[in-house]
Enzyme design. Sequence first.
Site, PDB file in Angstrom:
ATOM      1  N   CYS A   1       0.847  -1.198   0.000  1.00  0.00           N
ATOM      2  CA  CYS A   1       0.000   0.000   0.000  1.00  0.00           C
ATOM      3  C   CYS A   1       0.884   1.249   0.000  1.00  0.00           C
ATOM      4  O   CYS A   1       1.771   1.383   0.844  1.00  0.00           O
ATOM      5  CB  CYS A   1      -0.886  -0.032   1.238  1.00  0.00           C
ATOM      6  SG  CYS A   1      -1.857   1.467   1.476  1.00  0.00           S
TER       7      CYS A   1
ATOM      8  N   CYS B   1       0.332   3.161   3.595  1.00  0.00           N
ATOM      9  CA  CYS B   1       0.756   2.668   4.914  1.00  0.00           C
ATOM     10  C   CYS B   1       1.771   1.534   4.854  1.00  0.00           C
ATOM     11  O   CYS B   1       2.243   1.069   5.893  1.00  0.00           O
ATOM     12  CB  CYS B   1      -0.457   2.230   5.738  1.00  0.00           C
ATOM     13  SG  CYS B   1      -1.142   0.643   5.244  1.00  0.00           S
TER      14      CYS B   1
ATOM     15  N   CYS C   1      -7.223  -1.137   1.174  1.00  0.00           N
ATOM     16  CA  CYS C   1      -6.247  -1.628   2.141  1.00  0.00           C
ATOM     17  C   CYS C   1      -6.956  -1.807   3.479  1.00  0.00           C
ATOM     18  O   CYS C   1      -7.634  -0.898   3.948  1.00  0.00           O
ATOM     19  CB  CYS C   1      -5.104  -0.622   2.281  1.00  0.00           C
ATOM     20  SG  CYS C   1      -3.992  -0.982   3.651  1.00  0.00           S
TER      21      CYS C   1
ATOM     22  N   CYS D   1      -5.516   0.827   6.324  1.00  0.00           N
ATOM     23  CA  CYS D   1      -5.672   2.291   6.305  1.00  0.00           C
ATOM     24  C   CYS D   1      -6.838   2.759   5.431  1.00  0.00           C
ATOM     25  O   CYS D   1      -7.014   3.960   5.269  1.00  0.00           O
ATOM     26  CB  CYS D   1      -4.379   2.956   5.850  1.00  0.00           C
ATOM     27  SG  CYS D   1      -4.115   2.883   4.068  1.00  0.00           S
TER      28      CYS D   1
ATOM     29  N   CYS E   1      -8.280  -5.685  -9.801  1.00  0.00           N
ATOM     30  CA  CYS E   1      -7.914  -4.630 -10.738  1.00  0.00           C
ATOM     31  C   CYS E   1      -7.505  -3.418  -9.907  1.00  0.00           C
ATOM     32  O   CYS E   1      -8.340  -2.813  -9.235  1.00  0.00           O
ATOM     33  CB  CYS E   1      -9.124  -4.333 -11.614  1.00  0.00           C
ATOM     34  SG  CYS E   1      -8.814  -3.122 -12.889  1.00  0.00           S
TER      35      CYS E   1
HETATM   36 ZN   LIG Z   1      -2.771   0.978   3.572  1.00  0.00          ZN
END
Ligand SMILES: [Zn+2]
Length: 146
Positions: free
Chosen positions: A65, A68, A114, A117, A137
């Site tokens: 991510c 984060c 995610c 976060c 995707c």
């Molecule tokens: Zn994240």
Amino acid sequence: MLTWKDVMDFTVNKNPSPDKRIEKTEEQWKELLTATQFSITRKAGTEMPHSGEFCTSYEPGIYSCICCGNDLFDSTIKFDSGTGWPSFTQPIKINAIKYLKDNSLGRSRVEIQCNQCDSHLGHVFPDGPEPSGLRYCVNSESLIKK
Ligand SMILES: [Zn+2]
């Protein structure tokens, strides 16, 4: 291995708990991210197809991510979907990602975020390759490669 049935169960019932949570204010995210990254990850934007740096990259590594650092996908489950966005068949682990019903644009889709976060990643569809049949995707701008 996750299947479309698991994804549907997550959207209806409950997403798996993340290992930890990262929470920041909008101002804090703005300081950490580029304007494009901010609009995609924090405002559910979508990059233009074929524009992202990871569309056609298949080097070994872990995709995390951008917000984060949560590990999300492995290069071994990346495939060429022909859509112009990085595509994967599975998350790196079950609780890395959360699944939310998205009825915007007059279509019923499943948004992926995610799980640490709440960064917008993209969508997951049931038209991926066997054996999972899933196509994650994802916006390149939502990812950083380790
Ligand atoms: Zn994240």
